[in-house]
Design a protein around this motif. Structure first.
Motif, PDB file in Angstrom:
ATOM      1  N   VAL A 118      73.262 -64.755  23.897  1.00 11.21           N
ATOM      2  CA  VAL A 118      74.678 -64.725  24.279  1.00 11.21           C
ATOM      3  C   VAL A 118      75.314 -63.421  23.815  1.00 11.21           C
ATOM      4  O   VAL A 118      76.113 -62.818  24.538  1.00 11.21           O
ATOM      5  CB  VAL A 118      75.430 -65.952  23.715  1.00 11.21           C
ATOM      6  N   ARG A 119      74.953 -62.965  22.626  1.00 14.93           N
ATOM      7  CA  ARG A 119      75.498 -61.707  22.123  1.00 14.93           C
ATOM      8  C   ARG A 119      75.139 -60.552  23.063  1.00 14.93           C
ATOM      9  O   ARG A 119      75.979 -59.713  23.374  1.00 14.93           O
ATOM     10  CB  ARG A 119      74.989 -61.438  20.707  1.00 14.93           C
TER      11      ARG A 119
ATOM     12  N   LEU B 185      63.598 -61.502  29.422  1.00 20.10           N
ATOM     13  CA  LEU B 185      63.416 -62.640  30.312  1.00 20.10           C
ATOM     14  C   LEU B 185      64.181 -63.863  29.819  1.00 20.10           C
ATOM     15  O   LEU B 185      64.776 -64.593  30.607  1.00 20.10           O
ATOM     16  CB  LEU B 185      61.926 -62.961  30.482  1.00 20.10           C
ATOM     17  N   SER B 186      64.214 -64.083  28.503  1.00 26.36           N
ATOM     18  CA  SER B 186      64.951 -65.248  27.984  1.00 26.36           C
ATOM     19  C   SER B 186      66.459 -65.064  28.191  1.00 26.36           C
ATOM     20  O   SER B 186      67.158 -66.021  28.516  1.00 26.36           O
ATOM     21  CB  SER B 186      64.618 -65.524  26.523  1.00 26.36           C
ATOM     22  N   GLU B 187      66.975 -63.835  28.009  1.00 24.98           N
ATOM     23  CA  GLU B 187      68.398 -63.580  28.278  1.00 24.98           C
ATOM     24  C   GLU B 187      68.696 -63.768  29.762  1.00 24.98           C
ATOM     25  O   GLU B 187      69.744 -64.304  30.133  1.00 24.98           O
ATOM     26  CB  GLU B 187      68.776 -62.161  27.853  1.00 24.98           C
TER      27      GLU B 187
ATOM     28  N   LYS C  40      68.700 -72.484  18.646  1.00 32.44           N
ATOM     29  CA  LYS C  40      70.106 -72.104  18.721  1.00 32.44           C
ATOM     30  C   LYS C  40      70.286 -70.636  18.313  1.00 32.44           C
ATOM     31  O   LYS C  40      71.120 -69.924  18.867  1.00 32.44           O
ATOM     32  CB  LYS C  40      70.926 -73.035  17.817  1.00 32.44           C
ATOM     33  N   THR C  41      69.467 -70.171  17.374  1.00 30.20           N
ATOM     34  CA  THR C  41      69.516 -68.768  16.948  1.00 30.20           C
ATOM     35  C   THR C  41      69.155 -67.849  18.107  1.00 30.20           C
ATOM     36  O   THR C  41      69.815 -66.826  18.327  1.00 30.20           O
ATOM     37  CB  THR C  41      68.542 -68.531  15.771  1.00 30.20           C
ATOM     38  N   SER C  42      68.143 -68.212  18.882  1.00 32.17           N
ATOM     39  CA  SER C  42      67.768 -67.423  20.060  1.00 32.17           C
ATOM     40  C   SER C  42      68.898 -67.405  21.078  1.00 32.17           C
ATOM     41  O   SER C  42      69.160 -66.377  21.711  1.00 32.17           O
ATOM     42  CB  SER C  42      66.513 -67.990  20.718  1.00 32.17           C
ATOM     43  N   MET C  43      69.555 -68.536  21.230  1.00 36.33           N
ATOM     44  CA  MET C  43      70.672 -68.614  22.180  1.00 36.33           C
ATOM     45  C   MET C  43      71.824 -67.723  21.714  1.00 36.33           C
ATOM     46  O   MET C  43      72.449 -67.028  22.515  1.00 36.33           O
ATOM     47  CB  MET C  43      71.169 -70.052  22.345  1.00 36.33           C
TER      48      MET C  43
ATOM     49  N   THR D 155      78.026 -74.698  25.402  1.00 35.14           N
ATOM     50  CA  THR D 155      77.932 -74.378  23.983  1.00 35.14           C
ATOM     51  C   THR D 155      76.520 -73.858  23.709  1.00 35.14           C
ATOM     52  O   THR D 155      75.611 -74.016  24.537  1.00 35.14           O
ATOM     53  CB  THR D 155      78.172 -75.625  23.108  1.00 35.14           C
ATOM     54  N   LEU D 156      76.326 -73.281  22.529  1.00 37.29           N
ATOM     55  CA  LEU D 156      74.991 -72.821  22.145  1.00 37.29           C
ATOM     56  C   LEU D 156      74.003 -73.993  22.105  1.00 37.29           C
ATOM     57  O   LEU D 156      72.837 -73.845  22.477  1.00 37.29           O
ATOM     58  CB  LEU D 156      75.039 -72.117  20.787  1.00 37.29           C
ATOM     59  N   ASP D 157      74.474 -75.158  21.656  1.00 36.30           N
ATOM     60  CA  ASP D 157      73.606 -76.347  21.613  1.00 36.30           C
ATOM     61  C   ASP D 157      73.138 -76.735  23.009  1.00 36.30           C
ATOM     62  O   ASP D 157      71.962 -77.051  23.218  1.00 36.30           O
ATOM     63  CB  ASP D 157      74.340 -77.530  20.965  1.00 36.30           C
TER      64      ASP D 157
END
Length: 176
Positions: free
Chosen positions: A70-71, A34-36, A63-66, A51-53
């Motif tokens: 993204v990966r 769901l977050s992706e 940012k780690t979750s992002m 950007t990730l930020d």
């Protein structure tokens, strides 16, 4: 800023949130978390690469979750890393063609499931073929034979599915 402007901004935010949530529900059906799915939705509805930020701020997540999200989206070929002169951080942008995005993700998930399940059922079939000659009990032989036939029909079904998705993929590629 007037009270009316503030009210309109709040209404726009509610509309955006509803759009993000609704699109995320659809994307979630394609095997993403769901977050992706929300991440893709936000990126799709934005007009600019992010950007990730910026993603982290938009979703209120780390940012780690992002980065992890993204990966996953990169692996699913739903986003791409882009470069913009003068910007030192990585930028990410979604594929704007939803047909292409969803069909790629959908077909990739099916190809993966078909491959893994076919491999497993082929291994099961081999195990049954090894055990079958060792069985002396006639009732057990019949049951084992029937079971083996069902496994073979499942393998045949997966071969058919693979062909169906190959044809679908060819149609999608010819559309592009």
């Amino acid at each position: 800023m007037t009270q009316n402007d503030i009210q309109i901004i709040n209404e726009i935010e509610e509309i955006k949130n509803e759009a993000i949530l609704t699109l995320a529900k659809l994307i979630n059906l394609y095997g993403l978390t769901l977050s992706e799915s929300r991440l893709f939705s936000i990126m799709f509805l934005e007009n600019n690469p992010m950007t990730l930020d910026e993603m982290s701020q938009s979703l209120g997540m780390s940012k780690t979750s992002m980065s992890t999200g993204v990966r996953s989206l990169l692996d699913a070929q739903m986003v791409e890393r882009i470069w913009k002169k003068g910007i030192r951080k990585d930028l990410y942008m979604v594929e704007k063609d939803l047909y292409k995005t969803f069909s790629n993700a959908f077909i990739e998930n099916w190809h993966s499931a078909i491959y893994h399940n076919t491999k497993t059922f082929n291994e099961i079939s081999e195990q049954l073929n090894i055990i079958s000659p060792k069985v002396d009990d006639p009732e057990l032989q019949i049951a084992l034979s029937q079971y083996s036939q069902k496994i073979d029909s499942i393998i045949h079904f997966y071969k058919w599915l693979a062909e169906v998705f190959k044809e679908i993929q060819e149609k999608i590629e010819s559309r592009q």
